[in-house]
Scaffold this motif. Sequence first.
Motif, PDB file in Angstrom:
ATOM      1  N   TYR A 140      33.334  36.424  34.467  1.00 54.82           N
ATOM      2  CA  TYR A 140      33.635  37.482  33.484  1.00 54.82           C
ATOM      3  C   TYR A 140      32.602  37.369  32.366  1.00 54.82           C
ATOM      4  CZ  TYR A 140      37.805  38.061  36.253  1.00 54.82           C
ATOM      5  OH  TYR A 140      38.655  38.311  37.307  1.00 54.82           O
ATOM      6  N   THR A 199      47.091  39.297  42.808  1.00 49.36           N
ATOM      7  CA  THR A 199      46.349  40.456  43.332  1.00 49.36           C
ATOM      8  C   THR A 199      44.996  40.046  43.892  1.00 49.36           C
ATOM      9  OG1 THR A 199      45.285  40.836  41.209  1.00 49.36           O
ATOM     10  CG2 THR A 199      47.358  42.002  41.595  1.00 49.36           C
ATOM     11  N   ALA A 240      44.797  42.552  29.909  1.00 53.83           N
ATOM     12  CA  ALA A 240      43.762  41.859  30.710  1.00 53.83           C
ATOM     13  C   ALA A 240      42.910  41.030  29.747  1.00 53.83           C
ATOM     14  CB  ALA A 240      42.899  42.875  31.438  1.00 53.83           C
ATOM     15  N   SER A 300      39.193  38.218  44.669  1.00 55.03           N
ATOM     16  CA  SER A 300      39.259  37.026  43.826  1.00 55.03           C
ATOM     17  C   SER A 300      40.357  36.108  44.358  1.00 55.03           C
ATOM     18  CB  SER A 300      39.565  37.427  42.378  1.00 55.03           C
ATOM     19  OG  SER A 300      39.595  36.286  41.542  1.00 55.03           O
ATOM     20  N   PHE A 301      40.405  34.901  43.865  1.00 54.30           N
ATOM     21  CA  PHE A 301      41.532  34.007  44.143  1.00 54.30           C
ATOM     22  C   PHE A 301      41.498  32.850  43.158  1.00 54.30           C
ATOM     23  CE2 PHE A 301      38.047  32.346  46.665  1.00 54.30           C
ATOM     24  CZ  PHE A 301      38.167  30.971  46.552  1.00 54.30           C
ATOM     25  N   ASP A 302      42.636  32.202  42.985  1.00 48.72           N
ATOM     26  CA  ASP A 302      42.715  30.988  42.180  1.00 48.72           C
ATOM     27  C   ASP A 302      43.315  29.910  43.066  1.00 48.72           C
ATOM     28  OD1 ASP A 302      43.403  28.872  40.533  1.00 48.72           O
ATOM     29  OD2 ASP A 302      44.037  30.120  38.860  1.00 48.72           O
ATOM     30  N   SER A 325      47.511  41.099  32.674  1.00 47.51           N
ATOM     31  CA  SER A 325      47.126  41.604  34.005  1.00 47.51           C
ATOM     32  C   SER A 325      45.910  40.861  34.561  1.00 47.51           C
ATOM     33  CB  SER A 325      46.861  43.110  33.942  1.00 47.51           C
ATOM     34  OG  SER A 325      45.794  43.371  33.045  1.00 47.51           O
ATOM     35  N   GLY A 326      45.637  39.667  34.039  1.00 45.89           N
ATOM     36  CA  GLY A 326      44.557  38.848  34.604  1.00 45.89           C
ATOM     37  C   GLY A 326      43.200  39.187  34.006  1.00 45.89           C
ATOM     38  N   TRP A 356      54.121  43.536  33.202  1.00 48.85           N
ATOM     39  CA  TRP A 356      53.295  42.948  34.257  1.00 48.85           C
ATOM     40  C   TRP A 356      52.815  41.530  33.938  1.00 48.85           C
ATOM     41  CZ3 TRP A 356      53.467  45.385  38.661  1.00 48.85           C
ATOM     42  CH2 TRP A 356      53.667  46.766  38.681  1.00 48.85           C
ATOM     43  N   ASP A 404      39.795  40.865  33.041  1.00 49.30           N
ATOM     44  CA  ASP A 404      39.430  42.277  32.861  1.00 49.30           C
ATOM     45  C   ASP A 404      38.344  42.630  33.874  1.00 49.30           C
ATOM     46  OD1 ASP A 404      38.229  44.713  32.029  1.00 49.30           O
ATOM     47  OD2 ASP A 404      39.017  44.394  29.997  1.00 49.30           O
ATOM     48  N   GLN A 405      38.733  43.457  34.849  1.00 51.83           N
ATOM     49  CA  GLN A 405      37.820  43.761  35.954  1.00 51.83           C
ATOM     50  C   GLN A 405      36.604  44.562  35.487  1.00 51.83           C
ATOM     51  OE1 GLN A 405      38.390  42.202  39.119  1.00 51.83           O
ATOM     52  NE2 GLN A 405      39.656  41.220  37.570  1.00 51.83           N
ATOM     53  N   SER A 406      36.703  45.207  34.331  1.00 53.93           N
ATOM     54  CA  SER A 406      35.559  46.000  33.860  1.00 53.93           C
ATOM     55  C   SER A 406      34.443  45.112  33.299  1.00 53.93           C
ATOM     56  CB  SER A 406      36.009  47.021  32.814  1.00 53.93           C
ATOM     57  OG  SER A 406      36.353  46.365  31.615  1.00 53.93           O
ATOM     58  N   GLU A 415      46.256  48.242  25.889  1.00 53.24           N
ATOM     59  CA  GLU A 415      45.711  49.422  26.576  1.00 53.24           C
ATOM     60  C   GLU A 415      45.228  49.085  27.988  1.00 53.24           C
ATOM     61  OE1 GLU A 415      44.514  47.878  23.941  1.00 53.24           O
ATOM     62  OE2 GLU A 415      42.429  47.346  24.391  1.00 53.24           O
ATOM     63  N   VAL A 453      50.444  39.636  36.336  1.00 53.13           N
ATOM     64  CA  VAL A 453      49.788  39.708  37.649  1.00 53.13           C
ATOM     65  C   VAL A 453      48.413  39.048  37.602  1.00 53.13           C
ATOM     66  CG1 VAL A 453      51.008  41.787  38.443  1.00 53.13           C
ATOM     67  CG2 VAL A 453      48.890  42.029  37.174  1.00 53.13           C
ATOM     68  N   GLY A 454      47.924  38.689  38.787  1.00 48.89           N
ATOM     69  CA  GLY A 454      46.602  38.076  38.904  1.00 48.89           C
ATOM     70  C   GLY A 454      46.528  36.808  38.067  1.00 48.89           C
ATOM     71  N   GLY A 455      45.396  36.664  37.353  1.00 45.81           N
ATOM     72  CA  GLY A 455      45.226  35.493  36.487  1.00 45.81           C
ATOM     73  C   GLY A 455      46.271  35.436  35.379  1.00 45.81           C
TER      74      GLY A 455
END
Length: 270
Positions: free
Chosen positions: A82, A140, A33, A146-148, A70-71, A114, A73-75, A29, A116-118
């Motif tokens: 995190y 992203t 992430a 952010s960055f890795d 998708s890396g 996808w 979880d931004q939430s 869902e 993406v990101g992490g």
Amino acid sequence: FPWETIREYKEIRFLYYDGIAMISINRPEVHNAFTPLTVKEMSEAMELARQDERVGVVILTGEGGRAFCSGGDQSVRGHGGYIGDDHVPRLNVLDLQKQIRSIPKPVVAMVAGWAVGGGHVLHVICDLSIAAENARFGQTGPKVGSFDGGFGASYLARVVGQKKAREIWFLCDQYDAQDALSMGLVNKVVPIEKLEETTVEWCRKMLANSPIALRMLKSAFNAELDGQAGIQELAGNATLLYYLSDEAKEGQRSFLEKRKPDFRKFPKFP
Ligand code: 2NE
């Protein structure tokens, strides 16, 4: 394929079939992430796969066919990392990255949708990546703050070259499966309905080969890049092989038998 559950988890599936362990992120869902719990469960499963003598190859994937991962979880991203139920900020995916690289068995990313990101970094670190035609790749971080700069930057640059790696990070563009194939970011692209079948076929080819040869090769590929930690891994495998020899066993036996070791009988190879 008749996958069997090895252990039940909340945010991943951990399955076994015919020498192959599959770790699959189960949060479709949110395009799979990861939270600190997802990563904790993946880490535990990876360690179990490492210890399980039946397992020769590990597949990393995501549920649902629309995303690999998708890396972070931004939430649940908070102040310093995190945040899970214990309210502690973490970047525990970095530990999982090290596990993927150091497990002495090939890890194959099976990518649909996808990455993406992490989540992109996770597939980059896997030994091999097999993509469905619907796969989409990219970083992203600079868009979402952010960055890795670890494996996410340096290992990506080893895979696709410095110019392309900088483009991927600086522009945050998205790349389709054919783009990924042409830059050497994935090994193969197949129709989505063939993804699992092809991945299992590749795993079977590796399972038919010498496990120690694959183990030595993985640590040798790593050693070139990982400095002292890489040499430690390769040397650990050399010690394993040495422990299998009569020469090493003579050293141990002589100690236990309280006598001088007799190493003269062993060959001095040119
Ligand atoms: C992946 C992408 C481009 C897909 O877009 P689209 O339009 O196909 O899907 P949508 O609607 O954005 O996503 C579906 C649902 O998944 C959630 C979305 O919020 C949405 O939820 P609802 O609106 O339906 O409720 N979702 C997707 N990705 C999520 C994420 N990462 N965290 C939480 N919820 C997510 C598009 O979804 C996208 O750009 N996603 C964000 C990718 C991203 O920026 N990831 C984090 C990068 S930073 C990182 O991973 C990291 C690091 O840099 C260093 C250390 C550790 C981690």
